[in-house]
Design a protein around this motif. Structure first.
Motif, mmCIF file in Angstrom:
data_model
loop_
_atom_site.group_PDB
_atom_site.id
_atom_site.type_symbol
_atom_site.label_atom_id
_atom_site.label_comp_id
_atom_site.label_asym_id
_atom_site.label_seq_id
_atom_site.Cartn_x
_atom_site.Cartn_y
_atom_site.Cartn_z
ATOM 1 N N GLU A 228 0.644 -1.214 0.076
ATOM 2 C CA GLU A 228 -0.012 0.113 0.049
ATOM 3 C C GLU A 228 0.879 1.473 0.067
ATOM 4 O O GLU A 228 0.524 2.495 -0.610
ATOM 5 N N GLY A 229 2.042 1.273 0.466
ATOM 6 C CA GLY A 229 2.941 2.209 0.517
ATOM 7 C C GLY A 229 3.802 2.585 -0.686
ATOM 8 O O GLY A 229 4.667 3.364 -0.793
ATOM 9 N N GLY A 230 3.569 1.739 -1.685
ATOM 10 C CA GLY A 230 4.135 1.830 -2.874
ATOM 11 C C GLY A 230 5.810 1.380 -3.001
ATOM 12 O O GLY A 230 6.550 1.872 -3.805
ATOM 13 N N LEU A 231 6.098 0.221 -2.282
ATOM 14 C CA LEU A 231 7.314 -0.287 -2.144
ATOM 15 C C LEU A 231 7.841 -0.686 -3.535
ATOM 16 O O LEU A 231 9.035 -0.314 -4.003
ATOM 17 N N ARG A 232 7.144 -1.444 -4.285
ATOM 18 C CA ARG A 232 7.555 -1.811 -5.761
ATOM 19 C C ARG A 232 7.981 -0.715 -6.442
ATOM 20 O O ARG A 232 8.948 -0.492 -7.189
ATOM 21 N N GLU A 233 7.269 0.452 -6.439
ATOM 22 C CA GLU A 233 7.018 1.315 -7.326
ATOM 23 C C GLU A 233 8.412 2.281 -6.843
ATOM 24 O O GLU A 233 9.049 2.758 -7.759
ATOM 25 N N LEU A 234 8.557 2.339 -5.704
ATOM 26 C CA LEU A 234 9.590 3.137 -5.055
ATOM 27 C C LEU A 234 10.949 2.689 -5.481
ATOM 28 O O LEU A 234 11.836 3.103 -6.084
ATOM 29 N N ALA A 235 11.181 1.214 -5.524
ATOM 30 C CA ALA A 235 12.430 0.558 -5.873
ATOM 31 C C ALA A 235 12.590 0.717 -7.296
ATOM 32 O O ALA A 235 13.697 0.821 -7.794
ATOM 33 N N ARG A 236 11.541 0.704 -8.232
ATOM 34 C CA ARG A 236 11.603 0.568 -9.465
ATOM 35 C C ARG A 236 12.091 2.053 -9.655
ATOM 36 O O ARG A 236 12.975 2.259 -10.613
ATOM 37 N N ASN A 237 11.629 2.945 -9.274
ATOM 38 C CA ASN A 237 11.770 4.449 -9.688
ATOM 39 C C ASN A 237 13.343 4.716 -9.113
ATOM 40 O O ASN A 237 14.114 5.388 -9.653
ATOM 41 N N ALA A 238 13.650 4.169 -7.993
ATOM 42 C CA ALA A 238 15.146 4.273 -7.589
ATOM 43 C C ALA A 238 16.009 3.690 -8.567
ATOM 44 O O ALA A 238 17.106 4.319 -8.790
ATOM 45 N N MET A 239 15.780 2.531 -8.896
ATOM 46 C CA MET A 239 16.764 1.783 -9.822
ATOM 47 C C MET A 239 16.625 2.398 -11.132
ATOM 48 O O MET A 239 17.807 2.723 -11.818
ATOM 49 N N LEU A 240 15.679 3.038 -11.537
ATOM 50 C CA LEU A 240 15.611 3.971 -12.793
ATOM 51 C C LEU A 240 16.543 4.965 -12.687
ATOM 52 O O LEU A 240 17.395 5.677 -13.544
ATOM 53 N N ALA A 241 16.396 5.647 -11.746
ATOM 54 C CA ALA A 241 17.334 6.944 -11.204
ATOM 55 C C ALA A 241 18.739 6.626 -11.152
ATOM 56 O O ALA A 241 19.514 7.146 -11.705
ATOM 57 N N ALA A 242 19.102 5.335 -10.687
ATOM 58 C CA ALA A 242 20.532 5.003 -10.717
ATOM 59 C C ALA A 242 20.847 4.534 -11.916
ATOM 60 O O ALA A 242 22.288 4.945 -12.531
ATOM 61 N N GLU A 243 20.151 3.991 -12.942
ATOM 62 C CA GLU A 243 20.438 3.828 -14.378
ATOM 63 C C GLU A 243 20.888 5.008 -14.876
ATOM 64 O O GLU A 243 21.812 5.235 -15.912
ATOM 65 N N ARG A 244 19.773 6.129 -14.809
ATOM 66 C CA ARG A 244 19.993 7.184 -15.522
ATOM 67 C C ARG A 244 21.383 8.152 -15.314
ATOM 68 O O ARG A 244 22.019 8.222 -15.883
ATOM 69 N N ARG A 245 21.625 7.795 -13.931
ATOM 70 C CA ARG A 245 22.664 8.553 -13.394
ATOM 71 C C ARG A 245 24.363 7.757 -14.053
ATOM 72 O O ARG A 245 25.006 8.312 -14.358
ATOM 73 N N SER A 246 24.058 6.393 -14.018
ATOM 74 C CA SER A 246 25.135 5.525 -14.475
ATOM 75 C C SER A 246 25.381 6.073 -16.114
ATOM 76 O O SER A 246 26.431 6.207 -16.491
ATOM 77 N N VAL A 247 24.205 6.343 -16.832
ATOM 78 C CA VAL A 247 24.302 6.691 -18.366
ATOM 79 C C VAL A 247 24.997 8.064 -18.402
ATOM 80 O O VAL A 247 26.063 8.281 -19.079
ATOM 81 N N GLU A 248 24.465 9.012 -17.525
ATOM 82 C CA GLU A 248 25.258 10.398 -17.256
ATOM 83 C C GLU A 248 26.411 10.443 -17.146
ATOM 84 O O GLU A 248 27.262 10.935 -17.845
ATOM 85 N N MET A 249 27.197 9.432 -16.221
ATOM 86 C CA MET A 249 28.446 9.397 -15.683
ATOM 87 C C MET A 249 29.188 8.689 -16.926
ATOM 88 O O MET A 249 30.217 9.265 -17.097
#
Length: 124
Positions: free
Chosen positions: A96-117
């Motif tokens: 109900e707190g959105g753990l799955r979506e939060l994990a997904r969004n966090a990993m997408l952010a990490a992937e984007r940052r990896s591409v940027e770097m």
């Protein structure tokens, strides 16, 4: 590399950013969750040492079971979740707190940052 852990081969070099988001950054995700569990344990009345040890042993035990089992994490979770029990209530709260979506969004952010770097350091 195998001396320090499991190695996998990815055929597409572009997937290395996903590997970084999952495995490279992944230990910190688990440590954050462990921090939260320890803190909640202390809030529930456990002393610091007990909260830390129980958190560590729970993480180790869960990882060991997952590594030794052919079952998916979803199936392992179902097996330890009694209908109407304490674990089911906690899982419902995570969902109900959105753990799955939060994990997904966090990993997408990490992937984007990896591409940027990669782009930043590759351009130098």
């Amino acid at each position: 590399m195998r001396a320090v852990g499991l190695t996998v081969w990815v055929d597409d070099e572009n997937l290395l950013d996903a590997v970084t988001a999952l495995s490279g950054s992944g230990p910190a995700y688990f440590f954050l969750f462990m921090e939260a569990m320890e803190s909640a344990g202390r809030e529930l009345g456990l002393d610091d040492r007990t909260a830390r040890l129980l958190t560590q042993q729970t993480a180790l035990g869960a990882a060991k079971i997952a590594m030794e089992s052919a079952e998916t994490p979803a199936e392992l979770r179902r097996r330890v979740t009694s209908p109407g029990g304490t674990t089911e209530q906690a899982i419902r709260t995570f969902e109900e707190g959105g753990l799955r979506e939060l994990a997904r969004n966090a990993m997408l952010a990490a992937e984007r940052r990896s591409v940027e770097m990669s782009n930043q350091f590759g351009a130098q």
